[in-house]
Design an enzyme around this catalytic site. Structure first.
Site, mmCIF file in Angstrom:
data_model
loop_
_atom_site.group_PDB
_atom_site.id
_atom_site.type_symbol
_atom_site.label_atom_id
_atom_site.label_comp_id
_atom_site.label_asym_id
_atom_site.label_seq_id
_atom_site.Cartn_x
_atom_site.Cartn_y
_atom_site.Cartn_z
ATOM 1 N N HIS A 37 1.609 -8.013 7.423
ATOM 2 C CA HIS A 37 1.323 -9.302 7.731
ATOM 3 C C HIS A 37 2.603 -9.565 9.281
ATOM 4 C CE1 HIS A 37 0.056 -10.294 3.292
ATOM 5 N NE2 HIS A 37 -0.573 -10.210 4.685
ATOM 6 N N LYS A 149 -7.379 -3.881 7.423
ATOM 7 C CA LYS A 149 -7.247 -3.219 5.934
ATOM 8 C C LYS A 149 -8.252 -3.481 5.259
ATOM 9 C CE LYS A 149 -5.028 -4.625 2.614
ATOM 10 N NZ LYS A 149 -6.193 -4.637 1.487
#
Ligand code: PAF
Length: 282
Positions: A37, A149
């Site tokens: 993140h 991802k």
């Protein structure tokens, strides 16, 4: 960095930014933030004047209640990381703020949302589209950042953006991996140290399969990946699909597309924890 909990306050803050001609980047998250993140936030900070990070554990995308209950909640640590990355605003609304009424909207973009995760987690992508479309409408970002991802999620969101005619750029960002190769995920914290090591077989096998793809057929590579991983105690492949990177439809030959990706979901450990990853063949 401002912490904002309501839509009204968020929009007042963004109005000011817009009036001053500032560009806005959005990083949607469900919290339990990690280096993956952080890389999205840093990228947004470098490309926009103002970066909004939403931290919202969206109930509508969980078809499994236990999965939602198990999901780690770490708002204080998340805010510390976001501050260090240079985020401008953390938007952490309550469920009631986002869904004062049940969201009955239906999004359907087959095959992107009906295969793989869509098949094994019915309703998951509908929930993702519900929250992401709301965030896009609330924030009206110039750019929105998503980790590769969740490869399939980006394909679905791109379809939704096209469908709704939204004017924003979707920025896919590369997977960030642990030293062992395991793709970083909020779910990794639910693995024991030993399971984390075991889980690293997933990417190692995917990476090796790029060599196999030089000589073997699509179906032989598929079978070899599945059998190699299933031989590892504590790992069980739920699916491995070798697909066109845009439509996510299965390919049967390496000549079927110039954009071919292998997408995998594997159960790891006794709980078990569901891990996803992918590898690009072309
Ligand atoms: O990828 C995620 O964390 C979530 O699916 C998202 C995009 C934040 C929507 O809740």
């Amino acid at each position: 960095m401002k912490r904002i909990y309501t839509i009204a306050e968020l929009q007042a803050e963004l109005r000011e930014a817009r009036n001053a001609g500032r560009t806005v980047g959005l990083v949607p998250t469900m919290g339990a933030l990690h280096e993956g993140h952080a890389s999205l936030v840093r990228r947004s900070v470098s490309e926009n004047d103002c970066t909004v990070v939403s931290v919202f554990l969206n109930p509508t995308q969980f078809n499994d209640k236990t999965d939602l209950e198990k999901y780690p909640r770490t708002l204080e640590a998340d805010c510390a990381l976001l501050e260090a990355c240079g985020a401008t605003v953390v938007f952490a609304p309550s469920v009631e703020e986002i869904y004062p009424e049940p969201d009955t909207r239906v999004f359907s973009y087959p095959p992107t949302d009906s295969v793989m995760e869509g098949a094994f987690r019915p309703g998951h992508f509908n929930g993702v589209c519900q929250i992401v479309s709301k965030l896009f409408m609330m924030v009206e970002p110039d750019r929105a950042y998503f980790g590769e991802k969740d490869f399939q999620q980006i394909a679905v969101i791109r379809r939704m953006v096209e469908d709704l005619g939204l004017k924003l750029e979707i920025v896919p960002c590369p997977v960030i991996r642990e030293e062992s190769g395991l793709a970083m995920s909020s779910r990794n914290t639910l693995l024991s140290a030993e399971e984390r090591q075991i889980a690293s077989h997933i990417y190692r096998t995917l990476a090796e399969s790029r060599q196999w793809a030089k000589e073997d057929t699509v179906s032989a590579v598929h079978d070899k990946v599945v059998s190699t991983l299933n031989e590892v105690p504590e790992l069980e492949v739920q699916y491995y699909n070798i697909v066109d990177g845009k439509t996510l439809a299965d390919v049967t030959s390496w000549d079927d597309s110039d954009d071919i990706v292998g997408c995998i979901t594997v159960f790891c450990g006794s709980q078990p924890i569901r891990l996803i990853d992918h590898i690009r063949y072309k």
